[in-house]
Scaffold this active site. Structure first.
Site, PDB file in Angstrom:
ATOM      1  N   GLU A 133      -4.836   0.202   2.351  1.00  0.00           N
ATOM      2  CA  GLU A 133      -5.197  -2.027   2.861  1.00  0.00           C
ATOM      3  C   GLU A 133      -6.630  -1.948   2.267  1.00  0.00           C
ATOM      4  OE1 GLU A 133      -3.261  -3.821   2.870  1.00  0.00           O
ATOM      5  OE2 GLU A 133      -1.120  -2.657   3.573  1.00  0.00           O
ATOM      6  N   SER A 173       0.800  -0.755   0.128  1.00  0.00           N
ATOM      7  CA  SER A 173      -0.297  -0.351   0.160  1.00  0.00           C
ATOM      8  C   SER A 173       0.867   1.439  -0.154  1.00  0.00           C
ATOM      9  CB  SER A 173      -1.054   0.371   1.146  1.00  0.00           C
ATOM     10  OG  SER A 173      -0.597  -0.008   2.550  1.00  0.00           O
ATOM     11  N   HIS A 174       2.212   1.094   0.457  1.00  0.00           N
ATOM     12  CA  HIS A 174       3.511   2.264   0.242  1.00  0.00           C
ATOM     13  C   HIS A 174       3.908   1.914  -1.195  1.00  0.00           C
ATOM     14  CE1 HIS A 174       1.400   4.122   3.618  1.00  0.00           C
ATOM     15  NE2 HIS A 174       1.154   3.090   4.280  1.00  0.00           N
TER      16      HIS A 174
HETATM   17  P1  NDP Z   1      -0.118  -4.125  10.236  1.00  0.00           P
HETATM   18  O1  NDP Z   1      -1.392  -4.146  11.245  1.00  0.00           O
HETATM   19  O2  NDP Z   1       0.190  -4.529   9.474  1.00  0.00           O
HETATM   20  O3  NDP Z   1       1.210  -4.430  11.280  1.00  0.00           O
HETATM   21  C1  NDP Z   1       1.740  -3.181  12.695  1.00  0.00           C
HETATM   22  C2  NDP Z   1       3.024  -4.145  13.005  1.00  0.00           C
HETATM   23  O4  NDP Z   1       2.858  -4.769  14.054  1.00  0.00           O
HETATM   24  C3  NDP Z   1       3.772  -3.875  12.089  1.00  0.00           C
HETATM   25  O5  NDP Z   1       4.744  -3.486  12.778  1.00  0.00           O
HETATM   26  C4  NDP Z   1       4.294  -5.579  12.330  1.00  0.00           C
HETATM   27  O6  NDP Z   1       5.342  -6.073  12.115  1.00  0.00           O
HETATM   28  C5  NDP Z   1       3.776  -5.663  13.751  1.00  0.00           C
HETATM   29  N1  NDP Z   1       2.528  -7.222  14.167  1.00  0.00           N
HETATM   30  C6  NDP Z   1       2.230  -7.311  12.621  1.00  0.00           C
HETATM   31  N2  NDP Z   1       1.605  -8.258  13.271  1.00  0.00           N
HETATM   32  C7  NDP Z   1       2.342  -9.330  14.456  1.00  0.00           C
HETATM   33  C8  NDP Z   1       2.201 -10.123  15.275  1.00  0.00           C
HETATM   34  N3  NDP Z   1       1.592 -11.117  14.914  1.00  0.00           N
HETATM   35  N4  NDP Z   1       3.533  -9.912  16.091  1.00  0.00           N
HETATM   36  C9  NDP Z   1       4.049  -9.016  16.684  1.00  0.00           C
HETATM   37  N5  NDP Z   1       4.436  -7.961  15.929  1.00  0.00           N
HETATM   38  C10 NDP Z   1       3.561  -7.842  15.099  1.00  0.00           C
HETATM   39  O7  NDP Z   1       0.446  -2.142  10.018  1.00  0.00           O
HETATM   40  P2  NDP Z   1      -0.908  -1.220   9.613  1.00  0.00           P
HETATM   41  O8  NDP Z   1      -1.978  -1.892   8.624  1.00  0.00           O
HETATM   42  O9  NDP Z   1      -1.585  -0.417  10.803  1.00  0.00           O
HETATM   43  O10 NDP Z   1      -0.292  -0.255   8.817  1.00  0.00           O
HETATM   44  C11 NDP Z   1       0.117  -0.120   7.664  1.00  0.00           C
HETATM   45  C12 NDP Z   1       1.244   0.617   7.298  1.00  0.00           C
HETATM   46  O11 NDP Z   1       0.874   1.747   6.727  1.00  0.00           O
HETATM   47  C13 NDP Z   1       2.525   1.206   8.181  1.00  0.00           C
HETATM   48  O12 NDP Z   1       3.866   1.126   7.566  1.00  0.00           O
HETATM   49  C14 NDP Z   1       1.857   2.713   8.465  1.00  0.00           C
HETATM   50  O13 NDP Z   1       3.121   4.010   8.777  1.00  0.00           O
HETATM   51  C15 NDP Z   1       1.430   3.175   7.140  1.00  0.00           C
HETATM   52  N6  NDP Z   1       0.371   4.276   7.371  1.00  0.00           N
HETATM   53  C16 NDP Z   1       0.779   4.806   6.638  1.00  0.00           C
HETATM   54  C17 NDP Z   1      -0.491   6.157   7.400  1.00  0.00           C
HETATM   55  C18 NDP Z   1      -0.078   7.986   6.892  1.00  0.00           C
HETATM   56  O14 NDP Z   1      -0.864   8.536   6.860  1.00  0.00           O
HETATM   57  N7  NDP Z   1       1.147   7.766   5.884  1.00  0.00           N
HETATM   58  C19 NDP Z   1      -1.799   6.018   7.366  1.00  0.00           C
HETATM   59  C20 NDP Z   1      -2.198   4.522   8.005  1.00  0.00           C
HETATM   60  C21 NDP Z   1      -0.429   3.703   8.062  1.00  0.00           C
HETATM   61  P3  NDP Z   1       5.379  -6.507  10.368  1.00  0.00           P
HETATM   62  O15 NDP Z   1       5.684  -5.234   9.493  1.00  0.00           O
HETATM   63  O16 NDP Z   1       7.051  -7.317  10.052  1.00  0.00           O
HETATM   64  O17 NDP Z   1       4.379  -6.925   9.919  1.00  0.00           O
END
Ligand code: NDP
Length: 335
Positions: free
Chosen positions: A187, A46-47
């Site tokens: 997403e 998504s990025h």
């Molecule tokens: P996720 O819910 O996919 O993941 C959130 C964090 O939790 C990640 O660091 C992920 O690590 C970690 N994680 C996930 N599952 C587990 C687990 N089972 N155990 C331990 N850690 C876990 O992220 P989001 O969907 O909330 O966000 C996705 C991206 O979108 C981010 O990079 C965010 O910055 C970006 N975003 C940007 C916005 C903007 O306005 N610029 C707005 C909203 C989101 P891992 O990556 O290794 O899975």
């Protein structure tokens, strides 16, 4: 899904050519292309290239400065401001990294407000880069109003992510980076594009009712994760990435866009701390490792960031796949 395979080099070249062709200069195009390919490499689609048409639209409309020259200003001993000159965030972030590291090492703690930039994307690249320097780091940004306040029905907050990085001895740092909404906007857009449903917790329709239809959520409002707790964090992020550093709230950013549908203009707050200056210079790294070991002792756990780092190793070998429809759209932007 009908897809196209690309090496990371080919994907970067595609993004770079597309941005150069559509009004970015070399520095701005290269920084933005690198950032998109970092996201693709870590399977954060998504990025990644998904955002390229949006970026091109921003430059073509004249709203985003494709020849931005970000400037750095020291506002206080531990406070830096980077003005992005109306360009895309990655070049400003590149320019800001060195001064923030230097300031955090000198002061023990330093904060950096990015202002006047378009589309701060995923936050992990910034905090991971700072943690790779041995620093502990936080990042916050707002965007457009997508998330309703707790109990409300209308979007007010951005999906407002928070990133955190912690250095590790001899390995990749521990980094988490997450939206304060139940799902990231991108997403939900990808689910809508691919005809998939979203969890009921993701959002509500314009009527305020929960739904699993991503199109209905996009027309209504997203919800914070964990109910009101996500919404309070989203509010905090609005304040840190907007009023604190002198940039837009999400609603103000939307007003500034005035319906053009381009990427959001706004700010980002980064905070970097040098753990070596907090009283346990010799012990903090090993002490942190004790926590990670205790987490990983439990079956079913992993550290945040592990999925990305594993993806990075795979894409370095195998490249990436993007939907053919996206590839065709990008090719059309190069015509
Ligand atoms: P996720 O819910 O996919 O993941 C959130 C964090 O939790 C990640 O660091 C992920 O690590 C970690 N994680 C996930 N599952 C587990 C687990 N089972 N155990 C331990 N850690 C876990 O992220 P989001 O969907 O909330 O966000 C996705 C991206 O979108 C981010 O990079 C965010 O910055 C970006 N975003 C940007 C916005 C903007 O306005 N610029 C707005 C909203 C989101 P891992 O990556 O290794 O899975």
């Amino acid at each position: 899904m009908d897809s196209v395979s690309l090496t990371l080099g080919e994907a970067r070249d595609l993004a770079l050519r597309c941005l150069l062709h559509n009004g970015c200069d070399q520095d701005n195009a290269a920084a933005a292309a690198d950032r998109m390919i970092e996201a693709e490499a870590d399977h954060c689609h998504s990025h990644g290239l998904f955002r390229l048409p949006w970026y091109v639209g921003g430059v073509r409309s004249g709203r985003v400065n494709g020849a931005a020259r970000p400037s750095v200003e020291q506002l206080a001993p531990g406070v830096i401001r980077v003005d992005g000159d109306g360009g895309f965030a990655p070049l400003g972030q590149r320019v800001a990294h060195g001064p923030l590291v230097e300031c955090a090492r000198a002061q023990g703690i330093a904060a950096l407000g990015f202002v006047n930039m378009f589309h701060i994307a995923a936050l992990w690249p910034e905090v991971e880069a700072l943690a790779n320097e041995g620093l502990c780091a936080f990042a916050f940004t707002a965007s457009y109003p997508y998330v309703a306040p707790a109990g409300g029905k209308r979007p007010l907050f951005g999906t407002n992510p928070m990133g955190f990085g912690w250095p590790r001895p001899g390995g990749t740092p521990m980094v988490f980076d997450q939206a304060s909404s139940a799902m990231a906007r991108g997403e939900i857009q990808i689910a809508a594009r691919d005809g998939k449903s979203v969890p009921e917790t993701a959002g509500i329709g314009p009527d305020g009712e929960t739904t699993t239809d991503p199109e209905v959520v996009l027309a209504g409002a997203q919800l914070g994760f964990g109910g009101y707790k996500g919404a309070t964090l989203a509010m905090m992020v609005e304040l840190l990435a907007g009023p604190l550093i002198g940039d837009f709230l999400s609603v103000e950013s939307e007003q500034d866009d005035a319906g053009r549908g381009g990427p959001p203009k706004g700010g980002e707050l980064l905070i970097a701390m040098d753990p070596a200056r907090f009283g346990d210079e010799q012990g903090f790294l090993a002490h942190g490792e004790r926590l990670f070991e205790a987490i990983l002792e439990q079956d079913g756990t992993r550290l945040p960031g592990q999925r990305r780092h594993e993806s990075r190793a795979v894409t370095a070998r195998e490249g990436i796949r993007i939907p053919r429809s996206l590839y065709v759209e990008i090719e059309a932007l190069l015509a």
